[in-house]
Design a protein around this motif. Structure first.
Motif, PDB file in Angstrom:
ATOM      1  N   ASP A 133      -3.301  56.554 -20.818  1.00  0.00           N
ATOM      2  CA  ASP A 133      -4.005  57.770 -20.158  1.00  0.00           C
ATOM      3  C   ASP A 133      -4.052  56.888 -18.622  1.00  0.00           C
ATOM      4  O   ASP A 133      -3.921  56.741 -18.752  1.00  0.00           O
ATOM      5  CB  ASP A 133      -5.071  57.700 -20.947  1.00  0.00           C
ATOM      6  CG  ASP A 133      -6.330  58.662 -20.686  1.00  0.00           C
ATOM      7  OD1 ASP A 133      -5.562  59.331 -20.363  1.00  0.00           O
ATOM      8  OD2 ASP A 133      -7.958  58.483 -20.542  1.00  0.00           O
ATOM      9  N   THR A 136      -3.075  60.496 -26.302  1.00  0.00           N
ATOM     10  CA  THR A 136      -2.430  60.786 -24.897  1.00  0.00           C
ATOM     11  C   THR A 136      -2.846  62.232 -25.431  1.00  0.00           C
ATOM     12  O   THR A 136      -2.781  63.363 -25.970  1.00  0.00           O
ATOM     13  CB  THR A 136      -1.193  60.598 -24.715  1.00  0.00           C
ATOM     14  OG1 THR A 136      -1.641  60.619 -22.693  1.00  0.00           O
ATOM     15  CG2 THR A 136      -0.854  61.546 -24.976  1.00  0.00           C
ATOM     16  N   LYS A 137      -3.213  62.808 -23.802  1.00  0.00           N
ATOM     17  CA  LYS A 137      -3.018  64.107 -23.711  1.00  0.00           C
ATOM     18  C   LYS A 137      -1.885  64.298 -22.700  1.00  0.00           C
ATOM     19  O   LYS A 137      -1.868  65.623 -21.962  1.00  0.00           O
ATOM     20  CB  LYS A 137      -4.601  64.970 -22.612  1.00  0.00           C
ATOM     21  CG  LYS A 137      -5.043  64.238 -21.440  1.00  0.00           C
ATOM     22  CD  LYS A 137      -6.229  64.480 -20.566  1.00  0.00           C
ATOM     23  CE  LYS A 137      -6.380  64.100 -18.935  1.00  0.00           C
ATOM     24  NZ  LYS A 137      -7.901  64.286 -18.565  1.00  0.00           N
ATOM     25  N   ILE A 155     -10.642  59.632 -25.030  1.00  0.00           N
ATOM     26  CA  ILE A 155      -9.203  59.393 -25.216  1.00  0.00           C
ATOM     27  C   ILE A 155      -9.461  57.535 -26.026  1.00  0.00           C
ATOM     28  O   ILE A 155      -8.962  57.225 -27.057  1.00  0.00           O
ATOM     29  CB  ILE A 155      -7.470  58.819 -24.783  1.00  0.00           C
ATOM     30  CG1 ILE A 155      -7.804  60.332 -23.609  1.00  0.00           C
ATOM     31  CG2 ILE A 155      -6.646  58.579 -25.001  1.00  0.00           C
ATOM     32  CD1 ILE A 155      -7.388  61.437 -24.468  1.00  0.00           C
ATOM     33  N   ILE A 181      -3.332  54.044 -26.344  1.00  0.00           N
ATOM     34  CA  ILE A 181      -3.309  55.237 -25.772  1.00  0.00           C
ATOM     35  C   ILE A 181      -3.374  55.507 -24.258  1.00  0.00           C
ATOM     36  O   ILE A 181      -2.595  54.024 -24.113  1.00  0.00           O
ATOM     37  CB  ILE A 181      -4.844  55.444 -25.120  1.00  0.00           C
ATOM     38  CG1 ILE A 181      -6.089  54.028 -24.376  1.00  0.00           C
ATOM     39  CG2 ILE A 181      -6.238  55.540 -26.581  1.00  0.00           C
ATOM     40  CD1 ILE A 181      -6.604  54.131 -23.380  1.00  0.00           C
TER      41      ILE A 181
END
Length: 210
Positions: free
Chosen positions: A154, A114-115, A140, A152
Motif C-alpha cells: 500500500d 492490497t487494492k 488495508i 499489506i
C-alpha cells in the motif's frame, strides 16, 4: 483548446493553482461550484474534474488531451499515455508493511492484502515470490492485525497509520508522486501547445515560485 482532466479534491485544486500561475487560468472556475467543466477561450484551456483514479482513463481514451494523476494510479492501470513531467507533489511511497513481529514463512504463498493488485503481482513476480492476493478497498492496515493477511502492499505517506496499528515498513517498493500526462494522439497533433504548457509549469516548479 487544450482539454485537461484534473482529480477532484485538494490535489486537483493545488494543480489548478499551478496551471493558473503558468498562465492557464479559467475565468469561470470557482472551487465552490458544483460544475464539472470549466472553459476559457482566452487562455485556450478547458478543465473537467473527475475521480482521481479515472483521470488516466479519460486521457488514454482521448476525452482529455492532458491530465494529472498519481504514479500509483498510472502503474496499477498500466495507462497508455505519455508522462510529461513529475510535478513533485503528492509525494509518498509504495511499500510492503507487516506487524512488527512478522516472520515470513517461505514454505507457503505470502498472503498480501492490497487494492493495487496488478502492481503487487508485478513486484512479487520480479522477486520470484509466490503470493495470494487479498483484494481490499479500504482499511488495508486491518488485514495483518486481524490475521487476514501476512503483509499489506500500500501507499505510505507519513507512516502514522502504520505506527498506530503496530505495523512497520518491510520494503520500500517505489516512489510515488503526481505526474502530468498526455494523450498520445493529442500530443502528436498539439505538440507545440502541450510542450509550451509543460515548459511553463516546469519553469515555475524549477525556480520555486510555486
Amino acid at each position: 483548446m487544450i482539454k485537461i482532466a484534473l482529480p477532484k479534491g485538494r490535489l486537483g485544486e493545488k494543480v489548478y493553482s499551478l496551471l493558473a500561475a503558468a498562465g492557464y487560468g479559467c475565468a469561470e472556475y470557482s472551487p465552490a461550484s458544483r460544475k464539472l467543466i470549466f472553459c476559457d477561450d482566452k487562455n485556450g484551456v478547458s478543465y473537467f474534474w473527475v475521480k482521481p483514479s479515472d483521470v488516466g482513463v479519460y486521457v488514454e481514451l482521448g476525452a482529455a488531451d492532458m491530465g494529472v494523476a498519481g504514479k500509483d494510479v498510472l502503474d496499477e492501470a498500466r495507462t497508455d499515455v505519455y508522462e510529461l513531467l513529475d510535478l513533485d507533489i503528492g509525494k509518498c511511497k509504495m511499500c510492503v508493511a507487516a506487524k512488527k513481529d512478522f516472520k515470513e514463512d517461505f514454505t507457503r504463498p505470502l498472503r498480501v492484502a492490497t487494492k493495487f493488485v496488478n502492481s503487487a503481482e508485478r513486484y512479487y513476480s520480479s522477486i520470484s515470490r509466490e503470493i495470494q492476493i487479498i483484494k481490499l478497498n479500504g482499511s488495508i492496515e486491518l488485514a495483518p492485525v486481524l490475521g487476514l493477511s501476512d503483509v499489506i502492499f500500500d501507499i505510505v505517506e507519513t507512516g502514522t497509520t502504520l505506527k498506530q496499528n503496530d505495523l512497520c515498513v518491510l520494503h520500500e517498493v517505489s516512489n510515488i508522486s503526481t505526474r502530468l500526462i498526455a494523450n498520445k494522439a493529442a500530443y502528436k497533433f498539439q505538440r507545440g501547445d502541450i510542450d509550451a504548457l509543460t515548459a511553463k509549469i516546469k519553469g515555475i516548479i524549477g525556480y520555486g515560485n510555486y
